[in-house]
Scaffold this active site. Sequence first.
Site, PDB file in Angstrom:
ATOM      1  N   ARG A 297      -7.979   9.762  14.932  1.00  0.00           N
ATOM      2  CA  ARG A 297      -7.280  10.308  13.760  1.00  0.00           C
ATOM      3  C   ARG A 297      -8.076  11.425  13.095  1.00  0.00           C
ATOM      4  NH1 ARG A 297      -7.520   9.104   8.138  1.00  0.00           N
ATOM      5  NH2 ARG A 297      -9.023   7.455   8.520  1.00  0.00           N
TER       6      ARG A 297
ATOM      7  N   GLY B 138     -11.528  10.370   0.300  1.00  0.00           N
ATOM      8  CA  GLY B 138     -11.446  11.819   0.522  1.00  0.00           C
ATOM      9  C   GLY B 138     -10.173  12.442   0.010  1.00  0.00           C
TER      10      GLY B 138
ATOM     11  N   HIS C  38     -16.025   5.251  11.245  1.00  0.00           N
ATOM     12  CA  HIS C  38     -16.400   6.324  10.320  1.00  0.00           C
ATOM     13  C   HIS C  38     -17.899   6.518  10.441  1.00  0.00           C
ATOM     14  CE1 HIS C  38     -16.830   8.727   6.729  1.00  0.00           C
ATOM     15  NE2 HIS C  38     -15.526   8.734   6.561  1.00  0.00           N
TER      16      HIS C  38
ATOM     17  N   GLY D 144       0.837  -1.200   0.000  1.00  0.00           N
ATOM     18  CA  GLY D 144       0.000   0.000   0.000  1.00  0.00           C
ATOM     19  C   GLY D 144       0.872   1.249   0.000  1.00  0.00           C
TER      20      GLY D 144
ATOM     21  N   ALA E  92      -9.186   4.450  -0.521  1.00  0.00           N
ATOM     22  CA  ALA E  92      -9.288   5.775   0.115  1.00  0.00           C
ATOM     23  C   ALA E  92     -10.019   6.736  -0.819  1.00  0.00           C
ATOM     24  CB  ALA E  92      -7.895   6.311   0.448  1.00  0.00           C
TER      25      ALA E  92
ATOM     26  N   GLU F 128     -12.906  18.477   5.324  1.00  0.00           N
ATOM     27  CA  GLU F 128     -13.449  17.323   6.062  1.00  0.00           C
ATOM     28  C   GLU F 128     -13.546  17.666   7.542  1.00  0.00           C
ATOM     29  OE1 GLU F 128     -10.925  14.012   4.992  1.00  0.00           O
ATOM     30  OE2 GLU F 128     -12.003  13.677   3.127  1.00  0.00           O
TER      31      GLU F 128
ATOM     32  N   ARG G 206     -14.655  12.874  13.937  1.00  0.00           N
ATOM     33  CA  ARG G 206     -15.399  11.643  13.663  1.00  0.00           C
ATOM     34  C   ARG G 206     -15.977  10.954  14.875  1.00  0.00           C
ATOM     35  NH1 ARG G 206     -11.592   9.001   9.194  1.00  0.00           N
ATOM     36  NH2 ARG G 206     -12.237  10.548   7.670  1.00  0.00           N
TER      37      ARG G 206
ATOM     38  N   HIS H 174     -13.396   1.864  10.795  1.00  0.00           N
ATOM     39  CA  HIS H 174     -12.757   2.467   9.627  1.00  0.00           C
ATOM     40  C   HIS H 174     -11.239   2.494   9.708  1.00  0.00           C
ATOM     41  CE1 HIS H 174     -12.418   5.110   6.186  1.00  0.00           C
ATOM     42  NE2 HIS H 174     -11.813   6.043   6.898  1.00  0.00           N
TER      43      HIS H 174
END
Length: 528
Positions: free
Chosen positions: A381, A49, A238, A15, A47, A114, A285, A346
């Site tokens: 986060r 956003g 999330h 990744g 992913a 966000e 979040r 999430h």
Amino acid sequence: MSQQSQHDILIIGSGAAGLTAALALAEERTVLVLAKGRLDSGSTASAQGGIAAVFDAGDTFENHIRDTMVAGAGLNRLETVEFVVERAPHAIDRLSALGVPFNTEGHDLHLTREGGHSHRRIVHVNDATGLAVQQALLKAAADHPNITLLAGRSCIDLITGRHEERYSGSGRVWGVYALNEATGRVETHVARATVLASGGAGRCYLFSTAPRGATGDGIAMAWRAGARVSNMEMMQFHPTCLYNLEVKNFLITEAVRGEGGRLINPTTGKRFMPYYDERLELAPRDVVARAIDAEIKRYGLDYVHLDISHMPEDFVREHFPNIHEKLLGLGIDMTKEPIPVVPAQHYTCGGVVIDLRGRTDLPGLYAAGECTESGLHGANRLASNSLLECFVFGEAAATDILARWDEFEQPPPIRPWDESRVTDSDEEVVIKQNWTEIRRFMWNYVGIVRTTKRLERAQHRIKLLQDEVGDYYGHFRVTTDLIELRNLLQSAELIVRSALKRHESRGLHYTLDYPQTDPEARDTVLVP
Ligand code: FAD
Ligand code: SIN
């Protein structure tokens, strides 16, 4: 590839973190990258956003640092937050140079917004940023003569001094044993330095936006080899995963709320975030997820609505082309009607403890990305800070390895994997049953709102399963499913143990038995 390989550096995971490290290391050394399943099967490719970085004229590093610390409820390590935030613009420049086609507005990058961000700060490629990043990194890695990419390898355990032909008992890491998913044989991959970039443990939960392979393999492998893990109770949920009985893990990006989307209670028809937080839908979040959870429980709902249909149709289509199309295929037109959403696991904020150079406790073992606890995220986060963490720590680990290269000795002879005492499994159903059981009790007992009693129930179930899975593992030949089950159970155990140790509510860890937040923020550090 023979059953033994030796490279300068071994990377577990393809990744954002693994490939960033690989590309930096390959300038001077040979690198082997191993991945479970396909090379793009981690979270990076899904992913949506984007990546947080200070580019807006009115924005500053101090703002980004403060927003990260506020979201993280003060548990973050300031020096890590500064380290990452200050390197963000450089990370974006490198990705642009690799060909990632970030959205622009005139000559500038287009920035979206966000939750928890005080400014527009999210660099993105429409609503599918991760896919563009994954593709660019994979192309660069595949083109590099010093990088070998091997898909279909399920790593089982790190090779340490215990696996040397002349047993040393040291924690020095020399590589990994990995199951070749095609042949069913276990290979020995040896290197002078190893980088763990194996992603999170989201699949410990019944509902998760994370991909199938997010079973905490790297965290569990490092723990078994003797590395500390930290803050595993900080599991991020999330707020807005699509509620659909067939499509269970499709994320509706936070940017939908960033661009005006509102959360509505379908029974009352009312927007409910004003009752919970003055930052409304753009609160961090943990706050939004708890608000949705509370509405669902109070009104006996299956889901709440996320509505952006009041914005112009062209605006919605243009900003969210992939989500719009995906939802249309499921019979929902987000330009005209609300989207049913529920919170889902999430992101894994905790993980293997690393320092600013990506070093773990074990000599020869580095780690980067979601499998780590670097101090960046603290108790929660901030949106779009995790891809950033992968780029910064992937590079930091590579830089340190190259700088200290002469200190990394040649690996000694390593014993091959021993299969002499195991046979083929006779009851695969045991794996499926246990996997489902873990994910269900983790969802019910170790979710958004916790109590000590529920955590103890989960711990009791885990103890019973440890005997069963341990016995199974000792008798049967490994398969990817069995490797994952063992790691899922280990990760669940670390999450519950950490949650039981924290006697306060902070960020993502919210317990009815300790609703207060202590004056001093302390990490939950587990020592093997
Ligand atoms: P991953 O990308 O998950 O890669 C893990 C790698 O390890 C894979 O190659 C996998 O095959 C390999 N691996 C795992 N176990 C083994 C094993 N046993 N043997 C061999 N290989 C193994 N973050 C943001 O910053 N912005 C966003 O917009 C954003 N959106 C997201 C949307 C979704 C739906 C999800 C799930 C996450 C999102 N995140 C976002 C989080 C972010 O995508 C991840 O934290 C990040 O991509 C993790 O990258 P990584 O390199 O650490 O791991
Ligand atoms: C999203 O697009 O909402 C996910 C962003 C993130 O996880 O950082």
